[in-house]
Design a protein around this motif. Structure first.
Motif, PDB file in Angstrom:
ATOM      1  N   GLU A  94       0.912  -1.309  -0.184  1.00 59.51           N
ATOM      2  CA  GLU A  94       0.186  -0.019   0.007  1.00 59.51           C
ATOM      3  C   GLU A  94       0.740   1.205  -0.035  1.00 59.51           C
ATOM      4  OE1 GLU A  94      -3.939   1.692   2.326  1.00 59.51           O
ATOM      5  OE2 GLU A  94      -2.194   1.075   3.550  1.00 59.51           O
ATOM      6  N   HIS A  95       1.965   1.161   0.784  1.00 56.94           N
ATOM      7  CA  HIS A  95       2.716   2.276   0.730  1.00 56.94           C
ATOM      8  C   HIS A  95       3.915   2.386  -0.249  1.00 56.94           C
ATOM      9  CE1 HIS A  95       1.357   4.031   4.468  1.00 56.94           C
ATOM     10  NE2 HIS A  95       1.048   2.815   5.016  1.00 56.94           N
ATOM     11  N   GLY A  96       3.890   1.500  -1.071  1.00 52.13           N
ATOM     12  CA  GLY A  96       4.788   1.736  -2.028  1.00 52.13           C
ATOM     13  C   GLY A  96       6.294   1.114  -1.954  1.00 52.13           C
ATOM     14  N   LEU A 140      -8.936  -9.380   4.223  1.00 51.10           N
ATOM     15  CA  LEU A 140     -10.265  -8.938   4.524  1.00 51.10           C
ATOM     16  C   LEU A 140      -9.926  -8.342   5.934  1.00 51.10           C
ATOM     17  CD1 LEU A 140     -12.080 -12.602   4.255  1.00 51.10           C
ATOM     18  CD2 LEU A 140     -12.763 -10.639   2.932  1.00 51.10           C
ATOM     19  N   GLU A 141      -9.017  -8.399   6.743  1.00 49.69           N
ATOM     20  CA  GLU A 141      -8.967  -7.977   7.902  1.00 49.69           C
ATOM     21  C   GLU A 141      -8.339  -6.553   7.740  1.00 49.69           C
ATOM     22  OE1 GLU A 141      -9.072  -7.259  11.888  1.00 49.69           O
ATOM     23  OE2 GLU A 141      -9.845  -8.954  10.774  1.00 49.69           O
ATOM     24  N   GLU A 142      -7.403  -6.337   6.779  1.00 51.37           N
ATOM     25  CA  GLU A 142      -6.720  -5.142   6.808  1.00 51.37           C
ATOM     26  C   GLU A 142      -7.147  -4.054   6.088  1.00 51.37           C
ATOM     27  OE1 GLU A 142      -3.312  -4.518   8.340  1.00 51.37           O
ATOM     28  OE2 GLU A 142      -4.249  -5.985   9.605  1.00 51.37           O
ATOM     29  N   ASP A 143      -7.935  -4.335   4.892  1.00 55.75           N
ATOM     30  CA  ASP A 143      -8.906  -3.337   4.091  1.00 55.75           C
ATOM     31  C   ASP A 143      -7.873  -2.428   3.491  1.00 55.75           C
ATOM     32  OD1 ASP A 143     -10.931  -2.301   2.634  1.00 55.75           O
ATOM     33  OD2 ASP A 143     -11.512  -0.981   4.448  1.00 55.75           O
ATOM     34  N   ARG A 144      -6.622  -2.747   2.809  1.00 57.92           N
ATOM     35  CA  ARG A 144      -5.469  -1.854   2.229  1.00 57.92           C
ATOM     36  C   ARG A 144      -5.912  -1.324   0.956  1.00 57.92           C
ATOM     37  NH1 ARG A 144      -2.376  -0.098   6.368  1.00 57.92           N
ATOM     38  NH2 ARG A 144      -2.030  -1.699   7.902  1.00 57.92           N
ATOM     39  N   ASP A 145      -5.410  -0.410   0.668  1.00 58.35           N
ATOM     40  CA  ASP A 145      -5.618   0.414  -0.692  1.00 58.35           C
ATOM     41  C   ASP A 145      -4.633  -0.329  -1.764  1.00 58.35           C
ATOM     42  OD1 ASP A 145      -6.432   2.011  -2.912  1.00 58.35           O
ATOM     43  OD2 ASP A 145      -5.234   3.658  -2.180  1.00 58.35           O
ATOM     44  N   VAL A 146      -5.014  -1.267  -2.263  1.00 56.52           N
ATOM     45  CA  VAL A 146      -4.012  -2.243  -2.940  1.00 56.52           C
ATOM     46  C   VAL A 146      -5.035  -2.954  -4.101  1.00 56.52           C
ATOM     47  CG1 VAL A 146      -2.142  -2.493  -1.400  1.00 56.52           C
ATOM     48  CG2 VAL A 146      -3.895  -4.389  -1.772  1.00 56.52           C
ATOM     49  N   TYR A 147      -4.479  -3.472  -5.391  1.00 61.13           N
ATOM     50  CA  TYR A 147      -5.349  -4.177  -6.289  1.00 61.13           C
ATOM     51  C   TYR A 147      -5.057  -5.403  -5.894  1.00 61.13           C
ATOM     52  CZ  TYR A 147      -5.605   0.234  -9.360  1.00 61.13           C
ATOM     53  OH  TYR A 147      -5.877   1.541  -9.552  1.00 61.13           O
ATOM     54  N   GLU A 148      -6.084  -6.337  -5.989  1.00 58.83           N
ATOM     55  CA  GLU A 148      -5.943  -7.687  -5.913  1.00 58.83           C
ATOM     56  C   GLU A 148      -6.027  -8.412  -7.307  1.00 58.83           C
ATOM     57  OE1 GLU A 148      -8.478 -11.419  -3.792  1.00 58.83           O
ATOM     58  OE2 GLU A 148      -8.198  -9.614  -2.495  1.00 58.83           O
ATOM     59  N   VAL A 149      -5.009  -8.735  -7.907  1.00 60.56           N
ATOM     60  CA  VAL A 149      -5.189  -9.247  -9.096  1.00 60.56           C
ATOM     61  C   VAL A 149      -4.912 -10.585  -9.648  1.00 60.56           C
ATOM     62  CG1 VAL A 149      -3.860  -7.111  -9.804  1.00 60.56           C
ATOM     63  CG2 VAL A 149      -2.787  -9.109  -9.404  1.00 60.56           C
ATOM     64  N   LEU A 150      -4.649 -11.674  -8.572  1.00 66.17           N
ATOM     65  CA  LEU A 150      -4.542 -12.969  -8.793  1.00 66.17           C
ATOM     66  C   LEU A 150      -4.639 -14.022  -7.726  1.00 66.17           C
ATOM     67  CD1 LEU A 150      -4.036 -14.717 -11.386  1.00 66.17           C
ATOM     68  CD2 LEU A 150      -1.546 -14.627 -10.934  1.00 66.17           C
ATOM     69  N   ASP A 151      -5.629 -14.935  -7.755  1.00 62.48           N
ATOM     70  CA  ASP A 151      -5.656 -16.046  -6.766  1.00 62.48           C
ATOM     71  C   ASP A 151      -4.739 -17.066  -6.980  1.00 62.48           C
ATOM     72  OD1 ASP A 151      -6.196 -17.965  -5.114  1.00 62.48           O
ATOM     73  OD2 ASP A 151      -8.567 -18.011  -5.400  1.00 62.48           O
ATOM     74  N   LEU A 152      -3.605 -16.893  -6.231  1.00 62.91           N
ATOM     75  CA  LEU A 152      -2.472 -17.882  -6.758  1.00 62.91           C
ATOM     76  C   LEU A 152      -2.881 -19.526  -6.127  1.00 62.91           C
ATOM     77  CD1 LEU A 152       0.283 -15.706  -5.200  1.00 62.91           C
ATOM     78  CD2 LEU A 152      -0.202 -16.079  -7.371  1.00 62.91           C
ATOM     79  N   LYS A 153      -3.995 -19.451  -5.373  1.00 64.53           N
ATOM     80  CA  LYS A 153      -4.368 -20.952  -5.223  1.00 64.53           C
ATOM     81  C   LYS A 153      -3.328 -21.755  -4.217  1.00 64.53           C
ATOM     82  CE  LYS A 153      -7.375 -20.871  -9.113  1.00 64.53           C
ATOM     83  NZ  LYS A 153      -7.828 -21.511 -10.546  1.00 64.53           N
ATOM     84  N   ILE A 154      -2.628 -20.852  -3.394  1.00 58.44           N
ATOM     85  CA  ILE A 154      -1.631 -21.771  -2.609  1.00 58.44           C
ATOM     86  C   ILE A 154      -2.061 -21.277  -1.243  1.00 58.44           C
ATOM     87  CG2 ILE A 154       0.281 -21.869  -4.326  1.00 58.44           C
ATOM     88  CD1 ILE A 154       1.581 -19.350  -2.669  1.00 58.44           C
ATOM     89  N   SER A 155      -1.454 -22.233  -0.073  1.00 57.17           N
ATOM     90  CA  SER A 155      -1.608 -22.067   1.180  1.00 57.17           C
ATOM     91  C   SER A 155      -3.008 -22.068   1.410  1.00 57.17           C
ATOM     92  CB  SER A 155      -1.112 -20.834   1.744  1.00 57.17           C
ATOM     93  OG  SER A 155       0.291 -20.890   1.389  1.00 57.17           O
ATOM     94  N   ASN A 206       0.481  -2.382  -5.824  1.00 58.73           N
ATOM     95  CA  ASN A 206       0.588  -1.136  -5.612  1.00 58.73           C
ATOM     96  C   ASN A 206      -0.067  -0.382  -6.733  1.00 58.73           C
ATOM     97  OD1 ASN A 206       1.859   1.738  -5.894  1.00 58.73           O
ATOM     98  ND2 ASN A 206       1.525   1.250  -3.678  1.00 58.73           N
ATOM     99  N   PRO A 207      -1.273   0.291  -6.541  1.00 60.32           N
ATOM    100  CA  PRO A 207      -1.972   1.011  -7.726  1.00 60.32           C
ATOM    101  C   PRO A 207      -0.997   2.045  -8.556  1.00 60.32           C
ATOM    102  CG  PRO A 207      -3.416   1.264  -5.654  1.00 60.32           C
ATOM    103  CD  PRO A 207      -2.078   0.817  -5.353  1.00 60.32           C
ATOM    104  N   VAL A 208      -0.039   2.585  -8.005  1.00 62.86           N
ATOM    105  CA  VAL A 208       0.976   3.565  -8.347  1.00 62.86           C
ATOM    106  C   VAL A 208       1.836   2.707  -9.383  1.00 62.86           C
ATOM    107  CG1 VAL A 208       2.544   5.295  -8.535  1.00 62.86           C
ATOM    108  CG2 VAL A 208       0.824   5.397  -7.121  1.00 62.86           C
ATOM    109  N   SER A 209       2.533   1.667  -8.810  1.00 65.27           N
ATOM    110  CA  SER A 209       3.360   0.490  -9.349  1.00 65.27           C
ATOM    111  C   SER A 209       2.668  -0.057 -10.714  1.00 65.27           C
ATOM    112  CB  SER A 209       3.743  -0.313  -8.670  1.00 65.27           C
ATOM    113  OG  SER A 209       4.416   0.018  -7.507  1.00 65.27           O
ATOM    114  N   TYR A 210       1.213  -0.259 -10.678  1.00 64.38           N
ATOM    115  CA  TYR A 210       0.719  -0.756 -11.695  1.00 64.38           C
ATOM    116  C   TYR A 210       0.718   0.188 -12.877  1.00 64.38           C
ATOM    117  CZ  TYR A 210      -2.385  -4.820 -12.995  1.00 64.38           C
ATOM    118  OH  TYR A 210      -3.182  -6.065 -13.523  1.00 64.38           O
TER     119      TYR A 210
END
Length: 209
Positions: free
Chosen positions: A63-65, A78-93, A185-189
């Motif tokens: 979030e902070h770059g 779910l707990e942290e509610d951060r300003d980031v993009y969730e782009v892929l479910d890695l299906k691990i762990s 991170n939105p800016v990095s994207y």
């Protein structure tokens, strides 16, 4: 020369599974990568820098770059509610969040006490069930709470269920399934879209996404 991509990774089980996934995606990570005790690991041949962090901190770094991308459990998201993009479910762990407690405990309180390191998720879940509970925030050894009378129930991650069993607890309610996600991170994207898109594409092929 392409630009360096900084990836925040959690230590422990997710790290091991994520490193294996990256290797399958043909990222050449050095053999000593898995055993390193360093907190920052540079892989110059891939133009990647890894930051190793506690699972709950990965989303904060992204979030902070200070990290362009990260690998975080859905429980953290779910707990942290951060300003980031969730782009892929890695299906691990893979695991799940659940309500657990002693098998024969009777809930007589008007507002039963629930111990958890996920207060936001727990509060939301019980509110949706129409139950009024008192949330007690703990950072570790959640299973101890019902055994010493601190709480009636707990909300925690369950993988095999062995830890619950060893402490005489049983799963009472299934809240949601959890896997690890690739977050950006939105800016990095915007600034590093090509290298991030390549990462997503290569990982997607490996996991069948």
């Amino acid at each position: 020369m392409s630009e360096i991509l900084t990836i925040a990774m959690p230590k422990g089980r997710i790290f091991e599974e994520a490193a294996e996934l990256l290797r399958k995606a043909e990222y050449k990570l050095p053999p000593e990568f898995d055993e390193s005790r360093k907190l920052i690991i540079d892989v110059p041949n891939e133009n990647i820098r890894f930051i190793l962090a506690k699972p709950m901190d990965v989303a904060t770094y992204v979030e902070h770059g200070v990290a362009d991308v990260g690998i975080a459990g859905k429980d953290v998201m779910l707990e942290e509610d951060r300003d980031v993009y969730e782009v892929l479910d890695l299906k691990i762990s893979a695991c799940h969040l659940a309500v657990a407690g002693l098998p024969n405990a009777t809930l007589t309180d008007v507002a039963p006490k629930v111990a958890t390191k996920y207060p936001k998720v727990a509060s939301s879940y019980f509110r949706e069930q129409g139950e009024q509970v008192e949330i007690i925030k703990l950072n570790g050894s959640i299973e101890l709470a019902p055994l010493i009378g601190l709480a009636d129930r707990i909300v925690d991650i369950v993988s095999t269920g062995q830890t619950l069993k060893e402490n005489g607890l049983v799963e009472l309610e299934h809240i949601c399934d959890i896997t690890s996600r690739l977050i950006v991170n939105p800016v990095s994207y915007r600034m590093k879209d090509q290298v991030i898109d390549e990462l997503v594409e290569r990982l997607s092929k490996v996991i069948g996404g």
